[in-house]
Scaffold this active site. Sequence first.
Site, PDB file in Angstrom:
ATOM      1  N   CYS A  16       0.663  -1.111   0.006  1.00 61.75           N
ATOM      2  CA  CYS A  16      -0.104  -0.122  -0.058  1.00 61.75           C
ATOM      3  C   CYS A  16       0.744   1.209   0.011  1.00 61.75           C
ATOM      4  CB  CYS A  16      -0.929  -0.058   1.210  1.00 61.75           C
ATOM      5  SG  CYS A  16      -0.241   0.110   2.675  1.00 61.75           S
ATOM      6  N   CYS A  19       3.281   1.563   2.906  1.00 59.21           N
ATOM      7  CA  CYS A  19       4.748   1.052   2.817  1.00 59.21           C
ATOM      8  C   CYS A  19       5.440   1.828   1.580  1.00 59.21           C
ATOM      9  CB  CYS A  19       4.311  -0.373   1.847  1.00 59.21           C
ATOM     10  SG  CYS A  19       3.220  -1.425   2.715  1.00 59.21           S
ATOM     11  N   ASP A 418      10.581  25.400 -33.484  1.00 52.48           N
ATOM     12  CA  ASP A 418      11.671  25.608 -34.428  1.00 52.48           C
ATOM     13  C   ASP A 418      11.184  25.239 -35.851  1.00 52.48           C
ATOM     14  OD1 ASP A 418      14.515  26.367 -34.985  1.00 52.48           O
ATOM     15  OD2 ASP A 418      14.567  24.182 -35.544  1.00 52.48           O
ATOM     16  N   ASP A 621      14.988  20.189 -32.416  1.00 56.30           N
ATOM     17  CA  ASP A 621      15.855  19.141 -32.517  1.00 56.30           C
ATOM     18  C   ASP A 621      17.273  19.253 -33.001  1.00 56.30           C
ATOM     19  OD1 ASP A 621      15.965  20.507 -34.992  1.00 56.30           O
ATOM     20  OD2 ASP A 621      16.022  18.838 -36.309  1.00 56.30           O
ATOM     21  N   ASP A 625      18.606  24.361 -30.175  1.00 60.80           N
ATOM     22  CA  ASP A 625      17.264  24.432 -29.393  1.00 60.80           C
ATOM     23  C   ASP A 625      17.418  23.931 -27.851  1.00 60.80           C
ATOM     24  OD1 ASP A 625      15.794  25.062 -32.036  1.00 60.80           O
ATOM     25  OD2 ASP A 625      15.900  23.095 -32.487  1.00 60.80           O
TER      26      ASP A 625
END
Length: 834
Positions: A16, A19, A418, A621, A625
């Site tokens: 649970c 725990c 971009d 990419d 960036d």
Amino acid sequence: MDSNEGLDIDIAGMTCASCVARVEKALNAVPGVQGASVNLATERATVRGTGLDTGALVAAVERAGYAATPTQAGRPAPAPASGGLPTWWPVAAAALLSIPLIAPMLLAPFGIDLMLPGWLQLLLATPVQFWLGARFYRAGWKAVRAGAGNMDLLVAIGTSAAYFLSLYQLLSAPAGATPHLYFESSAVVVTLVLLGKWLEGRAKHQTVAAIRALEALRPSEAIVRRDGRDTTISLDALRAGDLMVVRPGERVPADGRVVDGASHLDEALLTGESLPVAKGAGDRVTGGAVNGEGLLLVEATAVGADSMLARIIRMVEDAQAAKAPIQRLVDRVSAVFVPVVLLISLVTLLAWGLATGDWQGALLNAVAVQVIACPCALGLATPTGIMVGTGAAARHGILIKDAEALETAHALRTVVFDKTGTLTAGRPQVVALEGNDPRTLLALAAAVQQGSAHPLARAVTDLAAARDVAVPPATAAAALPGRGVRADVDGVTVWLGNRRLLDEIGAGTALPPALVAASERHEAAGRTVSWLARARAGTVAVEGVLAFGDRIKPTSRAAVARLRDLGVDCMMLSGDNEGSARAVAQSLGLSRWIAQVQPQDKADVVRGLMGKGGKVAMVGDGINDAPALAAADVGIAMAGGTDVALHTAGITLMRGDPLLVADAIDISDRTWRKIRQNLAWAFVYNVVGIPVAALGLLNPVLAGAAMALSSVSVVTNALLLRRWQPAPRPALDAVNEDLTEELPALPALPPISTNGAPAPQAQGAHTMYELTVEDMSCGHCVGRVTKSVQALDQDAKVEVDLPTKKVRIDSRADLDRIAEAINAAGYPVTAKHA
């Protein structure tokens, strides 16, 4: 073992949220630990810190009452063992023993009296309580020793109270009397909790199905070619540099580069791309992809944990192990949940006993309070939603690296794109050479860029190689960020860059009118323009202009439109000139764009948008960036970009498809809704159920059934996310008709003969060629490919098979020139055969 990095530990015995809180507390107390996160659904702890001692971490978990083993690197959580007894046998055994106890109560409303003798009820309930239910006593005792509580302790106390009350009633009853016994309550509660835990375990196993599917892509063996002989070795023995033999129908064992052969690879499970991708000599391949029709010889470049597949698995595991910010509230509640429930149970016992004098009824009400309380539903509400959501996204090419990105993406109000490589194909080509001597212009441009990996540099050097232009050596090459490049060629300084660079070197004031007009014409058409200048007699002379064209991705406009439908505003940033940025933005229907943005300024733009309110995502990419990706609320990187961008972003798109941005927002929104539903159910269940039980309106049997149902319902609700599918893609024919810019083919440069005069263009006999051509998707593409070939040979016959990307050509033109013309038209040729 000491380590300066995070490590994972598999934890056994957690049931649970309490725990989870206890294990995290134990791990955080170990010296050197900077943070520990425990996931109940995966039963795994992720520990971060410096100088971590694995032995000390394992010992801390064991002192807290749980078993711990270091996780094997690069492997998902192990599947349940298939040997021995089935996992459902304790549930079946408990049910067989409990049914006779509960049957009389179920049949009583129908006038059927089948009450069992007390001694028989004792015989049936005892093995359920102390044999099949022994797990609750063991786990509860460990919790007590650790000075804490958990669900097992609540079940053990509650069912023991009902059992021993019944035993007391049985032993103290006068001869011939029929005492009130509650053996059915203790036995049925244990049975229902066992059933709930078994169903929960099955459902939790399904939540890691995405990782197991990725793991299944990794073959166990590889065929390598050594000294001319093919040998089968285990995958663990494969090393970078080995030559792998990949037969038709087999999976590629590891990342590599094709040395020989041509085929198509199915990368659907890695990228979500449904169409096979053509591969030939020099192309990179990813481990786990399925080879199509051809035999490939591949040089291994990344194996084991360094491979793309292993990195994807690790990213998914990390995301599933992470905690969403909303989980912090759950953690605070879980820390006091069990003590509060025990206190409420005690108050219930005393209140009912003192008020009514019926201590048996008071005890049953207290037992119902303990049994109905369900901290496990709270503990599972968030991690199961995250696990299933990230798994569903991964199956469709969306890798969500952390839970915070998943939680934030649904609230995005602005997406900043971009331009190059994100909205456009990122494969620019030289479409014009403006100057008195195009060959010299191309040679000088290729010389200053021959050591660069920039897309524009590759376009120049590729064209020079295709046209057999001799490229002189260059020295003292230097990149000029945001402006261009500079190098010394044959002892003379040469510059290639934008107008800012010309102004800096003093060549921007007296430009040739013809070149200015050509530059303005190309910029108005949306092309990128580079100026070439070189030093002459103490001055700087402008030699010419190179114009570069890029293709807008077929799905870019649909992506912008779909984001707008989702209520998300879109904006574009570009380092290109204003004309190029404007042309792309207007083609995509974007009303906001900023051109000539320096790499260091992109992050400032993103932060400015965030300061105006609303969540902001950055999609890119490249290395330039990375700062903006890190600054945004959510960074989204396109696969195929730089490693810096991929590591910085919270979400990685395995295909360069802008539509995946909207899909990522969609799966984030659906996952967030499931998490909220689960948490609402778990909180409402406990907030309503515990008072109802305390008021005496719920007997322990119904309380046990409700408790089992709560955990199963939370996991089952999360599993509904497995049905998620990305939105249908628009018809590519319509998209290409609107968006695909037809780039003019560069006029052929005259070949140089031995005497310096142009050599005649010889035409030979007709020859049949077959080429593999990428990026074709409609009839317009077929027309452009055909037009580019017939520009060389007007009698050429061209047949295009779109599904296979095969182009068959009957022509007198040279094969290399045909391939060059098709490339110049914007369609990459990946394989060619005469």
